[in-house]
Motif scaffolding. Structure first.
Motif, PDB file in Angstrom:
ATOM      1  N   LYS A 170       0.840  -1.183  -0.013  1.00 23.89           N
ATOM      2  CA  LYS A 170       0.076  -0.026   0.039  1.00 23.89           C
ATOM      3  C   LYS A 170       0.811   1.473   0.151  1.00 23.89           C
ATOM      4  O   LYS A 170       0.484   2.393  -0.415  1.00 23.89           O
ATOM      5  CB  LYS A 170      -1.035   0.136   1.108  1.00 23.89           C
ATOM      6  CG  LYS A 170      -1.911  -1.110   1.141  1.00 23.89           C
ATOM      7  CD  LYS A 170      -2.668  -1.166   0.035  1.00 23.89           C
ATOM      8  CE  LYS A 170      -3.864  -2.247  -0.066  1.00 23.89           C
ATOM      9  NZ  LYS A 170      -4.463  -2.471  -1.219  1.00 23.89           N
ATOM     10  N   GLU A 171       1.863   1.182   0.513  1.00 26.64           N
ATOM     11  CA  GLU A 171       2.968   2.282   0.653  1.00 26.64           C
ATOM     12  C   GLU A 171       3.316   2.599  -0.849  1.00 26.64           C
ATOM     13  O   GLU A 171       3.286   3.698  -1.437  1.00 26.64           O
ATOM     14  CB  GLU A 171       4.124   2.080   1.194  1.00 26.64           C
ATOM     15  CG  GLU A 171       3.979   2.201   2.846  1.00 26.64           C
ATOM     16  CD  GLU A 171       5.028   1.744   3.690  1.00 26.64           C
ATOM     17  OE1 GLU A 171       5.912   1.337   3.179  1.00 26.64           O
ATOM     18  OE2 GLU A 171       5.179   1.899   4.918  1.00 26.64           O
ATOM     19  N   ASP A 172       3.479   1.497  -1.689  1.00 31.76           N
ATOM     20  CA  ASP A 172       3.630   1.697  -2.963  1.00 31.76           C
ATOM     21  C   ASP A 172       2.595   2.245  -3.783  1.00 31.76           C
ATOM     22  O   ASP A 172       2.700   3.265  -4.581  1.00 31.76           O
ATOM     23  CB  ASP A 172       4.063   0.420  -3.610  1.00 31.76           C
ATOM     24  CG  ASP A 172       5.405  -0.319  -3.169  1.00 31.76           C
ATOM     25  OD1 ASP A 172       6.003   0.604  -2.534  1.00 31.76           O
ATOM     26  OD2 ASP A 172       5.764  -1.305  -3.188  1.00 31.76           O
ATOM     27  N   LEU A 174       0.525   4.302  -2.196  1.00 31.56           N
ATOM     28  CA  LEU A 174       0.251   5.856  -1.975  1.00 31.56           C
ATOM     29  C   LEU A 174       1.143   6.754  -2.787  1.00 31.56           C
ATOM     30  O   LEU A 174       0.597   7.619  -3.067  1.00 31.56           O
ATOM     31  CB  LEU A 174       0.828   5.896  -0.396  1.00 31.56           C
ATOM     32  CG  LEU A 174       0.729   7.167   0.190  1.00 31.56           C
ATOM     33  CD1 LEU A 174      -0.623   7.729   0.153  1.00 31.56           C
ATOM     34  CD2 LEU A 174       1.201   7.118   1.551  1.00 31.56           C
ATOM     35  N   ALA A 175       2.216   6.284  -3.349  1.00 34.16           N
ATOM     36  CA  ALA A 175       3.131   7.150  -4.184  1.00 34.16           C
ATOM     37  C   ALA A 175       2.046   7.229  -5.380  1.00 34.16           C
ATOM     38  O   ALA A 175       2.100   8.334  -5.971  1.00 34.16           O
ATOM     39  CB  ALA A 175       4.423   6.615  -4.478  1.00 34.16           C
ATOM     40  N   PHE A 176       1.538   6.068  -5.911  1.00 29.45           N
ATOM     41  CA  PHE A 176       0.578   6.311  -6.918  1.00 29.45           C
ATOM     42  C   PHE A 176      -0.582   7.343  -6.812  1.00 29.45           C
ATOM     43  O   PHE A 176      -0.659   8.074  -7.851  1.00 29.45           O
ATOM     44  CB  PHE A 176       0.069   5.050  -7.305  1.00 29.45           C
ATOM     45  CG  PHE A 176      -0.869   5.104  -8.546  1.00 29.45           C
ATOM     46  CD1 PHE A 176      -0.596   5.292  -9.776  1.00 29.45           C
ATOM     47  CD2 PHE A 176      -2.230   5.026  -8.461  1.00 29.45           C
ATOM     48  CE1 PHE A 176      -1.454   5.283 -10.931  1.00 29.45           C
ATOM     49  CE2 PHE A 176      -3.185   5.063  -9.218  1.00 29.45           C
ATOM     50  CZ  PHE A 176      -2.773   5.092 -10.526  1.00 29.45           C
ATOM     51  N   TYR A 177      -1.244   7.306  -5.647  1.00 28.01           N
ATOM     52  CA  TYR A 177      -2.264   8.045  -5.532  1.00 28.01           C
ATOM     53  C   TYR A 177      -1.976   9.665  -5.255  1.00 28.01           C
ATOM     54  O   TYR A 177      -2.689  10.339  -5.881  1.00 28.01           O
ATOM     55  CB  TYR A 177      -2.958   7.606  -4.250  1.00 28.01           C
ATOM     56  CG  TYR A 177      -3.847   6.453  -4.307  1.00 28.01           C
ATOM     57  CD1 TYR A 177      -4.814   6.375  -5.357  1.00 28.01           C
ATOM     58  CD2 TYR A 177      -3.723   5.285  -3.512  1.00 28.01           C
ATOM     59  CE1 TYR A 177      -5.499   5.349  -5.447  1.00 28.01           C
ATOM     60  CE2 TYR A 177      -4.426   4.236  -3.632  1.00 28.01           C
ATOM     61  CZ  TYR A 177      -5.341   4.124  -4.660  1.00 28.01           C
ATOM     62  OH  TYR A 177      -6.164   3.065  -4.862  1.00 28.01           O
ATOM     63  N   LYS A 178      -0.646   9.799  -4.886  1.00 27.75           N
ATOM     64  CA  LYS A 178      -0.108  11.281  -4.745  1.00 27.75           C
ATOM     65  C   LYS A 178       0.024  11.766  -5.899  1.00 27.75           C
ATOM     66  O   LYS A 178      -0.355  12.867  -6.309  1.00 27.75           O
ATOM     67  CB  LYS A 178       1.097  11.276  -3.838  1.00 27.75           C
ATOM     68  CG  LYS A 178       1.125  11.132  -2.390  1.00 27.75           C
ATOM     69  CD  LYS A 178       2.060  11.191  -1.703  1.00 27.75           C
ATOM     70  CE  LYS A 178       1.984  11.224  -0.157  1.00 27.75           C
ATOM     71  NZ  LYS A 178       3.260  10.974   0.427  1.00 27.75           N
ATOM     72  N   ASP A 179       0.675  11.005  -6.686  1.00 27.56           N
ATOM     73  CA  ASP A 179       0.739  11.534  -8.207  1.00 27.56           C
ATOM     74  C   ASP A 179      -0.726  11.384  -9.166  1.00 27.56           C
ATOM     75  O   ASP A 179      -0.628  12.645  -9.643  1.00 27.56           O
ATOM     76  CB  ASP A 179       1.702  10.412  -8.931  1.00 27.56           C
ATOM     77  CG  ASP A 179       2.023  10.786 -10.463  1.00 27.56           C
ATOM     78  OD1 ASP A 179       2.662  11.954 -10.647  1.00 27.56           O
ATOM     79  OD2 ASP A 179       1.613  10.119 -11.291  1.00 27.56           O
TER      80      ASP A 179
END
Length: 428
Positions: A170-172, A174-179
């Motif tokens: 999910k941390e990975d 999260l980076a996608f969601y931020k972008d």
């Protein structure tokens, strides 16, 4: 001068006034005394005759009174003897009846005591058996609870390990969601978060949550409403879990930055208005805050049963709360069974107490009726004794009257009669 002629010789004497008066006085006194003596003798004889006659009348009246009193005393003595014989017979019958009643009462009391003792022993034995059985069941349930607790700890550890692995994934994400968030407008950011959560839930609904609903909250209460409401029930319609969801997101270019805690109060209000057990804020706010980026954040110290999560923990937190609720439901069911069992014991004890109370009331009623019967017998005996005492007092009064009649004398009869007293004194 006065002349006096002698009646024998015929000679005439001349005497002065004084001498004449002396002679006349002598003659008058002698005649008067003679007449007095004669009248006294006549009066004395008349008085003697009257006294004898009165004495004879008094003696006759006295004898007649004594004869009447003797007859009355004899008649009363005969009545008293007859009454004493009747009362003695009646008392004898009453004593025999009383003895029979006392014997019957002692027998009834003994039977009641025996029944009470047997009832006490039987009730005590049944109570001990029931308590022993319930204690065994409680011990079994306690062991089962301890075993379930250990199983829950194992499942918890397994789930924790599983979600530690997922956390990395999910941390990975999260980076996608931020972008992804950086490339959307403010409205699209909020809508995309809600759509994401709804898609996540619907993708596993049939497999993971067949009896659950995840619907949009469209009804405002008090001018406020949440975003989504999750509810799940068991096969019998009992609610397992209910959650009020609020989704918050914003663009990085938004001038006024919001904080998660700004929405806690409103979220708690919406949860209470819709009778939900939990409140969860799915938030993309405060993107640089490590507290919210590290996992599920419990804010129950501010508002009860409230959590803040990132979107990647949407399904995991539902699963965690659902598993906890299922275990809690199991414990609730077991607790309900134990409560029903305790109610059974309480009902048994209540019925036992009711039986004791009813038996005690019946025993008290029988004892009171028996006591009333004994009191009636005692009262009848007391009345007979009072009657006997009254008769004895009557006999005593008759004796006193007889003594008074025997003590009657002429002196006492003439005590307050001066005329008769004078006559009797003259007789003496």
């Amino acid at each position: 001068m006065n002349e006096i002629k002698c009646p024998h010789c015929g000679e005439v004497f001349k005497v002065d006034e004084t001498s004449y008066l002396n002679i006349v006085s002598q003659v008058r006194n002698n005649e008067f005394n003679k007449e007095i003596h004669r009248q006294l003798e006549v009066l004395s004889k008349q008085q003697e005759s009257d006294v004898l006659l009165e004495k004879q009348k008094l003696e006759n009246a006295h004898n007649q009174a004594l004869f009447s009193k003797d007859e009355e005393i004899n008649r009363l003595k005969q009545q008293l003897n007859s009454f004493d014989q009747a009362k003695a017979l009646e008392l004898l019958k009453s004593e025999e009846k009383l003895k029979e009643e006392l014997t019957k009462r002692d027998k009834d009391i003994q039977e009641l005591k025996t029944m009470l003792e047997l009832s006490k022993r039987d009730n005590q034995l049944q109570t001990e058996r029931a308590l022993s059985k319930k204690q065994e069941e409680l011990n079994t349930l306690s062991n089962q609870v301890a075993l379930d607790k250990k199983q829950f700890e194992l499942e918890k550890n397994t789930i924790k390990e599983k979600y530690d692995i997922l956390l990395k994934q999910k941390e990975d994400e999260l980076a996608f969601y931020k972008d992804f968030k950086a490339r959307q407008s403010t409205k699209m950011v909020g809508e995309s978060l809600e759509q994401h959560c709804e898609y996540q839930f619907n993708s596993i609904r049939a497999v993971a949550f067949p009896n659950a609903t995840f619907i949009k909250d469209n009804i405002a209460v008090g001018g406020s409403k949440g975003d989504y409401i999750f509810r799940e029930t068991d096969s019998e319609g009992n609610e397992i879990l209910s959650i009020m969801f609020e989704m918050k997101n914003e663009s990085d270019t938004t001038a006024t930055k919001k904080k998660n805690e700004d929405f806690f109060k409103e979220l708690d209000k919406d949860r209470n208005n819709k009778n939900c057990e939990y409140a969860i804020l799915v938030s993309m706010l405060e993107a640089d805050n490590d507290l919210y980026n590290d996992g599920i954040v419990d804010v129950s110290h501010l508002y009860p049963k409230m959590y803040v999560i990132r979107p990647q923990f949407f399904i995991p937190i539902i699963s965690l709360l659902r598993n906890a609720s299922l275990n809690a439901l199991k414990y609730k069911q077991e607790l309900s069974v134990m409560r029903r069992q305790n109610i059974d014991i309480t009902n048994f004890e209540a019925e036992l107490d009711a039986f004791r109370h009813s038996f005690g009331q019946s025993y008290k009623w029988a004892s009171d009726r028996f006591k009333d019967a004994i009191d009636g017998i005692d009262k009848a005996i007391k009345d007979l004794q009072n009657t006997r005492e009254a008769l004895l007092k009557s006999e005593n009064h008759l004796r006193i009257a007889n003594d008074k009649a025997d003590d009657l004398t002429v002196k006492k009869l003439t005590k307050n009669n001066p005329t008769m007293k004078e006559k009797f004194d003259n007789l003496k």
